[in-house]
Scaffold this motif. Structure first.
Motif, mmCIF file in Angstrom:
data_model
loop_
_atom_site.group_PDB
_atom_site.id
_atom_site.type_symbol
_atom_site.label_atom_id
_atom_site.label_comp_id
_atom_site.label_asym_id
_atom_site.label_seq_id
_atom_site.Cartn_x
_atom_site.Cartn_y
_atom_site.Cartn_z
ATOM 1 N N SER A 1 28.107 8.935 24.442
ATOM 2 C CA SER A 1 26.638 8.746 24.969
ATOM 3 C C SER A 1 26.414 7.187 25.243
ATOM 4 O O SER A 1 26.074 6.613 26.069
ATOM 5 C CB SER A 1 25.433 9.339 24.478
ATOM 6 O OG SER A 1 25.178 9.012 23.026
ATOM 7 N N ASP B 1 26.156 4.889 28.542
ATOM 8 C CA ASP B 1 24.965 4.042 28.763
ATOM 9 C C ASP B 1 25.669 2.773 29.082
ATOM 10 O O ASP B 1 24.922 1.934 29.996
ATOM 11 C CB ASP B 1 24.236 4.169 27.546
ATOM 12 C CG ASP B 1 23.438 5.538 27.348
ATOM 13 O OD1 ASP B 1 23.178 6.228 28.460
ATOM 14 O OD2 ASP B 1 22.869 5.616 26.280
ATOM 15 N N ASP C 1 27.108 2.431 32.270
ATOM 16 C CA ASP C 1 25.895 2.509 33.540
ATOM 17 C C ASP C 1 25.501 1.128 33.539
ATOM 18 O O ASP C 1 25.344 0.543 34.728
ATOM 19 C CB ASP C 1 25.037 3.504 33.023
ATOM 20 C CG ASP C 1 23.653 3.552 33.823
ATOM 21 O OD1 ASP C 1 23.868 3.346 35.227
ATOM 22 O OD2 ASP C 1 22.544 3.416 33.437
ATOM 23 N N SER D 1 22.381 8.079 37.946
ATOM 24 C CA SER D 1 21.310 8.995 37.400
ATOM 25 C C SER D 1 21.413 9.643 36.280
ATOM 26 O O SER D 1 22.654 9.807 35.812
ATOM 27 C CB SER D 1 21.007 10.059 38.719
ATOM 28 O OG SER D 1 22.238 11.034 38.756
ATOM 29 N N GLU D 2 20.593 10.373 35.539
ATOM 30 C CA GLU D 2 20.720 11.132 34.460
ATOM 31 C C GLU D 2 21.612 12.346 34.759
ATOM 32 O O GLU D 2 22.509 12.488 33.749
ATOM 33 C CB GLU D 2 19.549 11.575 33.763
ATOM 34 C CG GLU D 2 18.543 10.800 33.135
ATOM 35 C CD GLU D 2 19.065 9.957 32.073
ATOM 36 O OE1 GLU D 2 19.797 10.659 30.923
ATOM 37 O OE2 GLU D 2 19.275 8.725 32.124
ATOM 38 N N THR D 3 21.731 12.931 35.854
ATOM 39 C CA THR D 3 22.850 13.941 36.083
ATOM 40 C C THR D 3 24.210 13.626 36.351
ATOM 41 O O THR D 3 24.904 13.892 35.635
ATOM 42 C CB THR D 3 22.386 14.524 37.576
ATOM 43 O OG1 THR D 3 21.394 15.081 37.453
ATOM 44 C CG2 THR D 3 23.332 15.700 37.833
ATOM 45 N N ASP D 4 24.328 12.116 36.691
ATOM 46 C CA ASP D 4 25.575 11.321 36.657
ATOM 47 C C ASP D 4 25.955 11.097 35.252
ATOM 48 O O ASP D 4 27.313 11.105 35.009
ATOM 49 C CB ASP D 4 25.302 10.038 37.605
ATOM 50 C CG ASP D 4 25.281 10.341 39.169
ATOM 51 O OD1 ASP D 4 25.708 11.416 39.613
ATOM 52 O OD2 ASP D 4 24.755 9.483 39.857
ATOM 53 N N LYS D 5 25.107 10.667 34.494
ATOM 54 C CA LYS D 5 25.543 10.174 32.980
ATOM 55 C C LYS D 5 26.209 11.523 32.416
ATOM 56 O O LYS D 5 27.064 11.395 31.612
ATOM 57 C CB LYS D 5 24.275 9.600 32.188
ATOM 58 C CG LYS D 5 23.988 8.407 32.659
ATOM 59 C CD LYS D 5 22.922 7.928 31.781
ATOM 60 C CE LYS D 5 22.508 6.405 32.183
ATOM 61 N NZ LYS D 5 21.176 6.035 31.342
ATOM 62 N N THR D 6 25.250 12.546 32.730
ATOM 63 C CA THR D 6 25.746 13.688 32.128
ATOM 64 C C THR D 6 27.231 14.192 32.368
ATOM 65 O O THR D 6 27.979 14.768 31.595
ATOM 66 C CB THR D 6 24.517 15.006 32.163
ATOM 67 O OG1 THR D 6 23.518 14.456 31.732
ATOM 68 C CG2 THR D 6 24.854 16.030 31.728
ATOM 69 N N SER D 7 27.411 14.174 33.736
ATOM 70 C CA SER D 7 28.865 14.465 34.469
ATOM 71 C C SER D 7 29.744 13.699 33.761
ATOM 72 O O SER D 7 30.832 14.039 33.474
ATOM 73 C CB SER D 7 28.467 14.272 35.877
ATOM 74 O OG SER D 7 29.873 14.559 36.554
ATOM 75 N N TYR E 1 29.626 11.955 30.926
ATOM 76 C CA TYR E 1 29.917 12.405 29.359
ATOM 77 C C TYR E 1 30.673 13.531 29.249
ATOM 78 O O TYR E 1 31.595 13.645 28.683
ATOM 79 C CB TYR E 1 28.340 12.635 28.847
ATOM 80 C CG TYR E 1 28.526 12.920 27.369
ATOM 81 C CD1 TYR E 1 28.376 12.217 26.273
ATOM 82 C CD2 TYR E 1 28.330 14.328 27.079
ATOM 83 C CE1 TYR E 1 28.417 12.412 25.166
ATOM 84 C CE2 TYR E 1 28.223 14.618 25.685
ATOM 85 C CZ TYR E 1 28.285 13.555 24.685
ATOM 86 O OH TYR E 1 28.447 14.134 23.486
#
Length: 147
Positions: A100, A104, A107, A119-125, A127
């Protein structure tokens, strides 16, 4: 009676080592390594990369290596001097990097370059993609950073 060892060459003097002859694979590696390098405009980074590549392949400094380099238009001493003038590598300390944190950081870099954050969705994807690609479970690190 003839001693079978009498025809063998004498051992090298104390403190001297003989380098084994370069193998065909090592000669090919040398040629491939130097193929896209301009001997007249050799940079410190290129010299360091050459030295590291040769060392990783078990190619040690020798008269044969110097001769092979000379045949390719390079001076062994110049390569060595340039590589040895590189700043020293800091002592290694080991630190685990969390995925994570990596996402970050990526990002932050992306935002600096493109002006757009993930976006948080992109970060999760990202990850999840990293975990899947490298077969990691939650809490495992993809990197072991040395500094």
């Amino acid at each position: 009676m003839i001693n079978p060892l009498s025809s063998a060459p004498p051992p090298p003097p104390q403190g001297q080592r003989t380098s084994p002859a370069l193998s065909d694979e090592q000669k090919t590696l040398i040629s491939d390594t130097l193929e896209n390098v301009d001997a007249d405009n050799l940079s410190q980074a290129q010299a360091l990369e050459i030295v590291e590549t040769f060392a990783a392949a078990g190619i040690n400094p020798s008269k044969e290596l110097a001769s092979t380099l000379a045949d390719a238009g390079f001076d062994a001493r110049t390569i060595g001097d340039l590589a040895n003038s590189a700043p020293p590598v800091p002592q290694a300390t080991s630190e685990q990097v969390d995925l994570s944190d990596l996402v970050d950081y990526l990002d932050t870099l992306l935002e600096k370059v493109s002006g757009t954050a993930l976006s948080e969705t992109d970060k999760t994807s990202v990850y999840d993609g990293l975990r899947e690609r490298f077969g990691l479970n939650d809490g495992e690190s993809i990197l072991n950073v040395t500094a």
